[in-house]
Scaffold this active site. Structure first.
Site, short mmCIF file in Angstrom:
data_model
loop_
_atom_site.label_atom_id
_atom_site.label_comp_id
_atom_site.label_asym_id
_atom_site.label_seq_id
_atom_site.Cartn_x
_atom_site.Cartn_y
_atom_site.Cartn_z
N HIS B 219 0.77 -1.41 0.12
CA HIS B 219 -0.30 0.00 0.04
C HIS B 219 0.77 1.33 0.22
CE1 HIS B 219 -4.54 2.01 0.92
NE2 HIS B 219 -3.20 2.67 1.36
N HIS B 290 -10.19 2.58 -2.26
CA HIS B 290 -10.85 2.67 -0.74
C HIS B 290 -11.43 0.56 -0.81
CE1 HIS B 290 -10.40 3.67 3.64
NE2 HIS B 290 -9.43 3.88 3.28
#
Lengths: 263, 951
Positions: B219, B290
């Site tokens: 990430h 997300h």
């Protein structure tokens, strides 16, 4: 030229203060966005202003019902100053969240001393909604600074989840009609030019977008100095803000009347 | 004392919505549902004060009824739902503040919702309603009957750190340790850490290990996009080629550096990309994903997705001015038996995500103006939530030079145990047990706190109060402070960090992803001014420590050492990955295509990907800030779909320049050819942008790659092909990539999503008065078609609807700019009244949508271009637009568009959509010698299909 100083209070979560100030400026007023903390600590005084515009947004996140917390602040911290302001007949305008605040603070339709019989609550469809509507300054609004604009048709967006005007019982709505407290009404929209005769929405969705009693989009108090409405005339003050369609329905006349009353 | 207040509204849309939704999840017996808001108060507050509190803020005298300490007798079966301890609960907080404001003694508040479910309901029914509709056990507790309140707050604990011994651990043991602690590090990376601490002669502690895991997570550091990759590409004819790729991210950056237009301000270096708006102002643009959080807690996941991308904009010192969102869901009508265990139903995910996006954007006062919604079986286990934000900043106003001695300052929200492990969790696949292991990675946002940060950052920037700024996102302080202090080194003391509740260990404070926080470098002499600014705007400020100059990351909690590592190891110690990808082009397949007719047109108009998105998009405010020029819905009935959004930022009235935002996404194509998908998505983004008046020579784009597990060669092969498409596309369209994001590991139980690339474009409309939409045409206008058709139906909507099985996808354009420049010149000259791009459903859908938008009849003759009858109407070849122009401008339009356009018909003063085809290539002749009518539907039929008949 006299540019009356107009207070635009900002609380946490206020978000349509910028365009409200822009509308005031276009109408010839001197908009002053002031944080509620500055009013509270006395660095800026309410009484130094010629008018107040309570703008839209989600004050304190509307966590306890739209406008409730800011209404409580107005009542606990600024009751005297606001009371004096209203008594002096200085104009106040509440838009969307500002309207919700004025209603929940008891200033609309008022007076604040009696039990509240009008509220703004969840839209009939149960969720936030954004769309352009047509409203008219009600022809029955007699005593307000809006009276000169009676019959003016405005096209502008709504953007709210708790904009339904609800009343304790039907007689309350009738009484508001009789006393000329209905300031704005939702009208049938469609492609027709607004110069043609318009009919009230009569509760039909989406012309009346939230199920408000008697198609009420806005109210004023008995003296006419305090006015509030759910739709956003400040989002239609220049021509390119309008969706493609007839070249009509600017919200600017509302702000012109407001600033004139302040001046 | 503790007491409870139950409040119910007399007419209650929330309860009605539960009743409406019950049959959809298979519960037939629910007749009514009464919803109570429940407030538990704890403190030395007396009954008179409670009554005052009710009157002041809790109970609306017009619509509400309430009871104090008298639980309403249920008419049916009562279920109560409450947020878990530590989950953001603004109602509780505001009630505590309201009590303080009224001068009452301090109280603690815990809220709940009580559902009185009336009807013939079995235990199973109640359980299903609770689990599927009323509560999400990721963030909420629920029970039948009364739920005991749980007040925020735990006992304070002694801060401590735990040492984790790595010495002597085997590869298997290292892998097991990584799994148990949700570190998402592979054995190779664990070995490097083991070796580092062996050199240091000590064992790492928990906070150090976690810091490394966050900083080295997919990430945060994009391991796959930085890896060396060997791609084995097998063409459809069996030819095999093997190529080496020295980093996907460097390849994307390289094209941007090569193009380097004068208006490019900043690309790939900060939280968002930046381009010039006018001489004084710049635009910042960023799109985030997300996905993992939204799968578990759709409202909270999407909510914090918006919050996160808005903070990215703050992270480049810009004022956020608009939001975008692109959503990919499983089919809303997915039968329950096809729903994998541990997955929320796509409809519930959609409703939650839409609610979460609206809640955050609306409360921030940002218009949500552009997006898309795509439904596909491949997204059932892994929905995609792309959240974008646009910002405005004065040119040169974003400082990036923290100095030794500057303070490390955090502003915004408090720290709780929420969101721990978000970065590492989103760097792994999911399965049915994911909720249990990483539930704390999901949280609910608090937009009002973030709104305060927006106000403070803008003013702090203008007053020059900070020397560097970044948002606190995945990894919390560990990532934000670690990155900001990379060059200089920092020393942080966590003891003074304000907490939502006591009981957090130092590593939790350091790692918490509590939302709504911004970290700044503040010169010591400016700190007092920043503090005063924060006080004025009700924003909390914490002085965390200082930039030291020793290039070490040192974190303490009071006297207790928490982290002590060289920045060099933290940021450069990660070994570069070597990966292998493989991609095989599908063999071309002969398909049998039927014809095209009115019924198929109506089917396409009613397909969820095409049909009106009003039920979603109207829940977003697209008007706030008063700058929306072209909005999501256009035309007299405000139901025509817009191609792109045009925005005139508040405060820029000194000129007529407007910003334009659009997107392109075509995952169905990527299944067959990810390289083509990238080029076709870029084409879609730019043609949408041009359709509203945007200048094709002033477009910058963002990439957002959502893919499966890149350690599997087929996923990686497809990803590499898509990146190649992006770099080829950037050169062909001369559009630089200015920022991007990759979200990998979108897999559920080993099944990957279709590799999905979103291209988001930002550009300029030079004169907002020349912006147009798809509805501006009037009867008598000519209709023009830009571009030719393609026989390739692979990846098209009509292929999906009819199940044709086509594998050949449209060939991307080699030289797209001339046609877009010609169209733009015609629009900028005021010759074009309406424009709409041909995308899903091809020209047939495009023409019908224009007719719907304008509420005019249309009569068109579609050029056959040598295609079969189906392809002629429904191919999705690139570079195609339908334009409307006044008849008296016919010669001027023909001159302006030249070879790029043909006249195909007329806007009619009736209510019919009529389509024919013609073999003739010449305009006039084609219109003369057209076929018999192939499609004829009325406007009313088209509108009903498009809107589902429900307005």
């Amino acid at each position: 030229m006299n540019r009356p100083p107009i207070l635009v209070p900002h609380a946490s979560g206020t978000n349509r203060d910028g365009e409200a100030a822009q509308a005031i400026e276009l109408a010839g007023g001197d908009a002053r966005i002031v944080h509620i903390n500055e009013l509270r600590n006395g660095s800026v005084r309410i009484g130094d202003h010629a008018a107040i515009l309570l703008p839209g947004g989600f004050s304190y996140g509307d966590a306890l019902g739209a406008g409730g917390r800011l209404a409580l602040e107005l009542k606990t911290w600024f009751a005297d100053e606001l009371g004096a302001f209203v008594d002096a007949g200085k104009p106040m305008l509440g838009i969307c969240n500002g309207f919700q605040v004025l209603v929940k603070a008891g200033l609309l339709p008022g007076p604040a001393s009696v039990r509240r019989e009008v509220t703004l609550t969840e839209n009939a469809r149960g969720h936030f909604e954004c769309r352009w509507v047509t409203l008219r300054v009600d022809v029955g609004v007699s005593s307000s600074w809006l009276a000169g604009a009676a019959g003016t048709v405005v096209r502008c967006p709504i953007a709210h989840g708790e904009g339904r005007v609800a009343v304790a019982d039907r007689s309350v709505a009738q009484e508001m009609e009789d006393r000329g407290l209905v300031a704005f009404r939702y009208m049938h929209t469609g492609a027709a030019p607004i110069s043609s005769p318009l009919e009230p929405a009569e509760g039909a969705y989406p012309a009346n977008p939230n199920g408000s009693a008697n198609d009420i989009a806005g109210l004023c108090n008995e003296s006419g100095s305090v006015v509030g409405l759910m739709p956003h005339p400040e989002d239609h003050v220049v021509s390119w803000q309008r969706p493609s369609g007839p070249e009509e329905g600017s919200g600017l006349p509302i702000f012109a009347a407001f600033v004139e009353a302040a001046g | 004392m503790t007491l409870r207040i139950d409040v119910i509204a007399s007419d209650d849309p929330d309860g009605a919505q539960v009743v409406d939704a019950a049959p959809v999840i298979g519960v037939e017996g629910l007749d009514a549902c009464h919803v109570y808001r429940v407030y538990h108060l704890d403190g030395a507050i007396d009954h008179d004060e409670v009554r005052q509190l009710c009157a002041a803020v809790l109970v609306d005298p017009v619509v509400d009824r309430h009871t104090i300490d008298a639980v309403p007798t249920p008419l049916g079966r009562a279920v109560e739902v409450a947020p878990m301890p530590g989950v953001t609960d603004p109602a509780a907080r505001e009630l505590e503040r309201a009590a303080a404001q009224l001068g009452f003694p301090p109280i603690r508040v815990s809220t709940a919702r009580r559902y009185d479910l009336v009807g013939a309901l079995s235990d199973t029914d109640v359980a299903v309603l609770t689990r599927r509709l009323l509560a999400n056990d990721t963030i909420e507790r629920s029970a039948e009957g009364e739920l005991e309140p749980s007040f925020a707050g735990e006992a304070a604990v002694d801060a401590r750190v735990e040492t984790v011994v790595l010495t002597g651990l085997s590869d298997d043991e290292l892998a097991a340790l990584s799994r148990e602690r949700v570190l998402s590090l592979d054995v190779n990376e664990m070995r490097v850490i083991q070796a580092h601490f062996e050199r240091e002669g000590r064992a790492p502690n928990d906070a150090e290990l976690e810091t490394l895991a966050q900083t080295w997570s997919e990430h945060c550091v994009h391991k796959t996009f930085r890896a060396r990759i060997e791609l084995t590409h097998t063409a459809a004819d069996g030819t095999v080629s093997v190529t080496e790729h020295d980093g996907l991210l460097p390849a994307l950056r390289e094209v941007t550096e090569e193009l380097d237009p004068w208006w490019l301000r900043s690309a790939f270096v900060d939280d968002a990309g930046i381009i010039a708006f006018d001489d004084e102002l710049d635009l910042a643009f960023k799109v985030e994903t997300h996905n993992h959080p939204s799968a578990l807690e759709p409202f909270g996941g999407a909510n914090t997705g918006v919050g996160g991308v808005v903070r990215d904009i703050l992270g480049v010192s810009a004022r956020p001015i608009a939001c975008t969102d692109v959503l990919c869901f499983g089919p809303s009508d997915l039968p329950d038996e096809q729903l994998p265990t541990g997955v929320l139903h796509p409809r519930r995910i959609r409703d939650g995500v839409v609610g979460g996006i609206g809640d955050y954007g609306n409360k921030l006062g940002l218009p949500t103006v552009n997006g898309a919604v795509i439904y596909h079986e491949g997204y059932v286990g892994n929905p995609l939530v792309y959240c974008g934000a646009l910002g405005l900043l004065p040119h040169g106003s974003h400082p990036t030079d923290a100095r030794v001695g500057d303070r490390v300052v955090s502003i915004g929200g408090r720290v709780g145990r929420d969101g721990i492990h978000g970065a590492t969790f989103s760097s792994a696949g999911m399965d049915a047990s994911t909720v249990d292991s990483v539930g704390s990675a999901v949280q609910i946002g608090d937009p009002i706190t973030e709104k305060g940060c927006i106000e403070v950052v803008e003013r702090a920037r203008d007053a020059g109060l900070y020397t560097a700024i970044t948002d606190c996102g995945a990894g919390g302080f560990s990532s934000a402070v670690g990155e900001m202090g990379e060059e200089l080194g920092v020393r942080i003391d966590l003891a003074g960090v304000p907490l939502k509740y006591p009981g957090l260990q130092p590593w939790e404070i350091w790692l918490s992803e509590a939302q709504e926080r911004i970290v700044m470098a503040v010169p010591p002499e400016k700190l007092a001014e920043l503090e005063a600014l924060c006080d004025a705007w009700d924003v909390e400020l914490t002085d965390l420590g200082r930039f030291t100059g020793d290039r070490r990351l040192v974190v303490t909690h009071g006297e207790l050492g928490v982290v002590d590592m060289p920045m060099e190891f933290l940021h450069d110690g990660l070994p570069r990955r070597e990966m292998r990808g493989a991609w095989t082009d599908p063999a071309p397949r002969e398909i049998t295509a039927p014809g095209f007719d009115a019924g198929l047109l109506l089917t396409l108009l009613g397909h969820p990907d095409v049909a009106s998105k009003e039920d979603i998009v109207r829940r977003y405010d697209h008007e706030v800030r008063g700058g929306t020029v072209v909005r999501p819905f256009v035309g007299p009935a405000a139901d025509g779909p817009a191609d792109a959004a045009v925005l005139k930022p508040l405060g820029t009235a000194h000129n007529d320049i407007a910003a334009v935002v659009s997107n392109g996404i075509c995952p169905r194509v990527g299944v067959h050819d990810p390289w083509a998908m990238a080029l076709l998505a870029m084409d879609e983004a730019v043609r949408n942008l041009v359709a509203v008046g945007g200048d094709p020579d002033r477009v910058a784009v963002l990439d957002n790659f959502c893919w499966g597990d890149p350690t599997k060669p087929d996923r990686l092969g497809s990803l590499v092909r898509a990146v190649q498409g992006c770099t080829d596309g950037a050169r062909r369209y001369r559009m630089p990539f200015i920022s991007g994001k990759d979200s990998l590991f979108n897999e559920f139980d080993g099944r990957a999503i279709p590799g999905t690339l979103l291209i988001s474009a930002v550009g300029l409309v030079h004169d907002l008065h020349r912006a147009i939409d798809s509805a501006g045409m009037v009867p008598g206008d000519d209709l023009w078609l830009v571009g030719e058709g393609t026989p390739a139906l692979g990846g098209s909507l009509v292929d999906a609807v009819l199940g044709l099985g086509a594998t050949e996808v449209p060939r991307p354009l080699d030289d797209p700019l001339p046609r877009y420049r010609a169209v733009h010149a015609a629009i900028a000259a005021g010759l074009i009244r309406a424009a709409h791009d041909c995308s899903d459903g091809g020209i047939a859908v495009a023409v019908a949508e224009m007719a719907i938008a304008a509420r005019c009849g249309v009569h068109v003759v579609v050029p056959r271009d040598g295609l079969g009858p189906l392809a002629a109407f429904a191919n999705e070849g690139p570079g195609r637009l339908v334009l409307a122009a006044a008849r008296q401008d016919r010669d001027a339009v023909a001159a302006a568009l030249g070879v790029h356009a043909r006249r195909i018909g007329e806007v009619m003063d009736d209510d019919r959509i009529v389509m024919r085809v013609s073999d003739a290539s010449d305009d006039a002749e084609g219109l003369e010698r057209a076929s018999a009518t192939i499609v004829e539907v009325t406007l009313a039929e088209a509108v009903a299909a498009f809107t589902g008949g429900d307005r």
